[in-house]
Design an enzyme around this catalytic site. Structure first.
Site, PDB file in Angstrom:
ATOM      1  N   ASN A   1     -11.382  16.997 -15.099  1.00  0.00           N
ATOM      2  CA  ASN A   1     -10.242  17.144 -14.188  1.00  0.00           C
ATOM      3  C   ASN A   1     -10.715  17.306 -12.748  1.00  0.00           C
ATOM      4  O   ASN A   1     -11.652  18.054 -12.487  1.00  0.00           O
ATOM      5  CB  ASN A   1      -9.424  18.384 -14.584  1.00  0.00           C
ATOM      6  CG  ASN A   1      -8.851  18.292 -15.988  1.00  0.00           C
ATOM      7  OD1 ASN A   1      -8.510  17.221 -16.447  1.00  0.00           O
ATOM      8  ND2 ASN A   1      -8.757  19.422 -16.684  1.00  0.00           N
TER       9      ASN A   1
ATOM     10  N   HIS B   1     -16.935  19.982 -14.184  1.00  0.00           N
ATOM     11  CA  HIS B   1     -17.303  20.132 -15.609  1.00  0.00           C
ATOM     12  C   HIS B   1     -16.638  19.044 -16.432  1.00  0.00           C
ATOM     13  O   HIS B   1     -15.537  18.603 -16.133  1.00  0.00           O
ATOM     14  CB  HIS B   1     -16.908  21.518 -16.133  1.00  0.00           C
ATOM     15  CG  HIS B   1     -15.481  21.893 -15.865  1.00  0.00           C
ATOM     16  ND1 HIS B   1     -15.052  22.360 -14.650  1.00  0.00           N
ATOM     17  CD2 HIS B   1     -14.376  21.851 -16.654  1.00  0.00           C
ATOM     18  CE1 HIS B   1     -13.748  22.591 -14.702  1.00  0.00           C
ATOM     19  NE2 HIS B   1     -13.315  22.274 -15.909  1.00  0.00           N
TER      20      HIS B   1
ATOM     21  N   HIS C   1     -15.314  18.121 -20.275  1.00  0.00           N
ATOM     22  CA  HIS C   1     -14.920  18.684 -21.563  1.00  0.00           C
ATOM     23  C   HIS C   1     -15.361  17.709 -22.658  1.00  0.00           C
ATOM     24  O   HIS C   1     -15.041  16.516 -22.587  1.00  0.00           O
ATOM     25  CB  HIS C   1     -13.396  18.809 -21.661  1.00  0.00           C
ATOM     26  CG  HIS C   1     -12.787  19.784 -20.695  1.00  0.00           C
ATOM     27  ND1 HIS C   1     -12.366  21.035 -21.070  1.00  0.00           N
ATOM     28  CD2 HIS C   1     -12.513  19.686 -19.365  1.00  0.00           C
ATOM     29  CE1 HIS C   1     -11.851  21.668 -20.015  1.00  0.00           C
ATOM     30  NE2 HIS C   1     -11.924  20.861 -18.974  1.00  0.00           N
TER      31      HIS C   1
ATOM     32  N   ASP D   1     -16.624  26.157 -24.613  1.00  0.00           N
ATOM     33  CA  ASP D   1     -15.416  26.597 -23.906  1.00  0.00           C
ATOM     34  C   ASP D   1     -14.832  27.808 -24.632  1.00  0.00           C
ATOM     35  O   ASP D   1     -14.746  27.815 -25.868  1.00  0.00           O
ATOM     36  CB  ASP D   1     -14.403  25.433 -23.859  1.00  0.00           C
ATOM     37  CG  ASP D   1     -13.265  25.682 -22.892  1.00  0.00           C
ATOM     38  OD1 ASP D   1     -12.566  26.709 -23.018  1.00  0.00           O
ATOM     39  OD2 ASP D   1     -13.060  24.839 -21.996  1.00  0.00           O
TER      40      ASP D   1
ATOM     41  N   GLN E   1      -7.351  20.917 -12.972  1.00  0.00           N
ATOM     42  CA  GLN E   1      -8.636  21.612 -12.779  1.00  0.00           C
ATOM     43  C   GLN E   1      -8.373  23.074 -12.422  1.00  0.00           C
ATOM     44  O   GLN E   1      -7.703  23.367 -11.428  1.00  0.00           O
ATOM     45  CB  GLN E   1      -9.459  20.943 -11.669  1.00  0.00           C
ATOM     46  CG  GLN E   1     -10.826  21.608 -11.484  1.00  0.00           C
ATOM     47  CD  GLN E   1     -11.726  20.881 -10.489  1.00  0.00           C
ATOM     48  OE1 GLN E   1     -11.293  19.951  -9.797  1.00  0.00           O
ATOM     49  NE2 GLN E   1     -12.973  21.307 -10.412  1.00  0.00           N
TER      50      GLN E   1
HETATM   51  P1  AMP Z   1     -10.343  22.932 -16.325  1.00  0.00           P
HETATM   52  O1  AMP Z   1      -8.887  23.165 -16.575  1.00  0.00           O
HETATM   53  O2  AMP Z   1     -10.757  21.506 -16.524  1.00  0.00           O
HETATM   54  O3  AMP Z   1     -10.793  23.488 -14.981  1.00  0.00           O
HETATM   55  O4  AMP Z   1     -11.087  23.728 -17.457  1.00  0.00           O
HETATM   56  C1  AMP Z   1     -11.664  24.976 -17.289  1.00  0.00           C
HETATM   57  C2  AMP Z   1     -12.123  25.412 -18.661  1.00  0.00           C
HETATM   58  O5  AMP Z   1     -13.075  26.438 -18.503  1.00  0.00           O
HETATM   59  C3  AMP Z   1     -11.000  25.947 -19.552  1.00  0.00           C
HETATM   60  O6  AMP Z   1     -10.931  25.136 -20.729  1.00  0.00           O
HETATM   61  C4  AMP Z   1     -11.436  27.384 -19.855  1.00  0.00           C
HETATM   62  O7  AMP Z   1     -11.156  27.770 -21.186  1.00  0.00           O
HETATM   63  C5  AMP Z   1     -12.933  27.316 -19.601  1.00  0.00           C
HETATM   64  N1  AMP Z   1     -13.559  28.570 -19.185  1.00  0.00           N
HETATM   65  C6  AMP Z   1     -13.204  29.348 -18.131  1.00  0.00           C
HETATM   66  N2  AMP Z   1     -14.048  30.392 -18.024  1.00  0.00           N
HETATM   67  C7  AMP Z   1     -14.952  30.258 -19.028  1.00  0.00           C
HETATM   68  C8  AMP Z   1     -16.084  31.021 -19.454  1.00  0.00           C
HETATM   69  N3  AMP Z   1     -16.466  32.159 -18.811  1.00  0.00           N
HETATM   70  N4  AMP Z   1     -16.787  30.594 -20.519  1.00  0.00           N
HETATM   71  C9  AMP Z   1     -16.412  29.476 -21.178  1.00  0.00           C
HETATM   72  N5  AMP Z   1     -15.371  28.710 -20.823  1.00  0.00           N
HETATM   73  C10 AMP Z   1     -14.643  29.098 -19.763  1.00  0.00           C
END
Ligand code: AMP
Length: 137
Positions: free
Chosen positions: A86, A99, A101, A30, A93
């Site tokens: 999420n 995805h 975490h 992440d 989300q």
């Molecule tokens: P969520 O809030 O569960 O949708 O989490 C999305 C996650 O994706 C967040 O923790 C972001 O930091 C991560 N994220 C978004 N874009 C990227 C990316 N290009 N590479 C790595 N992590 C990402």
């Protein structure tokens, strides 16, 4: 889903710090870690959330999570690991590609990921369980 950022990552079309992959799953770091080593696991085939996921992936997904989770813990020296996921904006989300975490945790790191409440009574709690059970029969 050509515009989906996580589809593009899974396809290698935009860069990511890859951890591991199989034919169906992909793990990468992440960008904004809770702790360093915070890893995301995604299905390569687009699914928006858990309700879209092909259940036949279940066993492979658990093996994948265990393998990646163990490596993350050993590498970071973590003493615990949160796995969470999420579904929907109200649940936090931000990226509409399913995805999980994997967050390395450390004794005394002081993080509490969510506050906990209470039911007003056991009747309220049991009544709610009854209503949910009714949808499953
Ligand atoms: P969520 O809030 O569960 O949708 O989490 C999305 C996650 O994706 C967040 O923790 C972001 O930091 C991560 N994220 C978004 N874009 C990227 C990316 N290009 N590479 C790595 N992590 C990402």
């Amino acid at each position: 889903m050509g515009e989906c950022i996580f589809c593009l990552i899974a396809q290698g079309k935009i860069p990511s710090s890859k951890i591991y992959e199989t034919d169906s799953l992909y793990a990468f770091l992440d960008l904004n870690p809770v702790h360093k080593g915070h890893t995301l696991i995604i299905p390569k085939k687009h699914a928006e959330n858990i309700f879209d996921l092909d259940p036949s992936l279940g066993g492979e997904l658990v093996s994948f999570m265990k393998k990646v989770g163990r490596a993350v813990m050993e590498t970071t020296g973590a003493t615990g690991l949160n796995i969470y996921q999420n579904n929907g904006r109200s649940a936090g989300q931000e990226v509409d590609h399913l995805h999980w975490h994997l967050i390395p945790r450390f004794d005394g790191d002081g993080l509490k990921l969510w506050p906990q409440g209470k039911y007003d009574s056991m009747e309220e709690m049991n009544g709610l369980a009854e209503k949910i059970r009714a949808r499953l029969s």
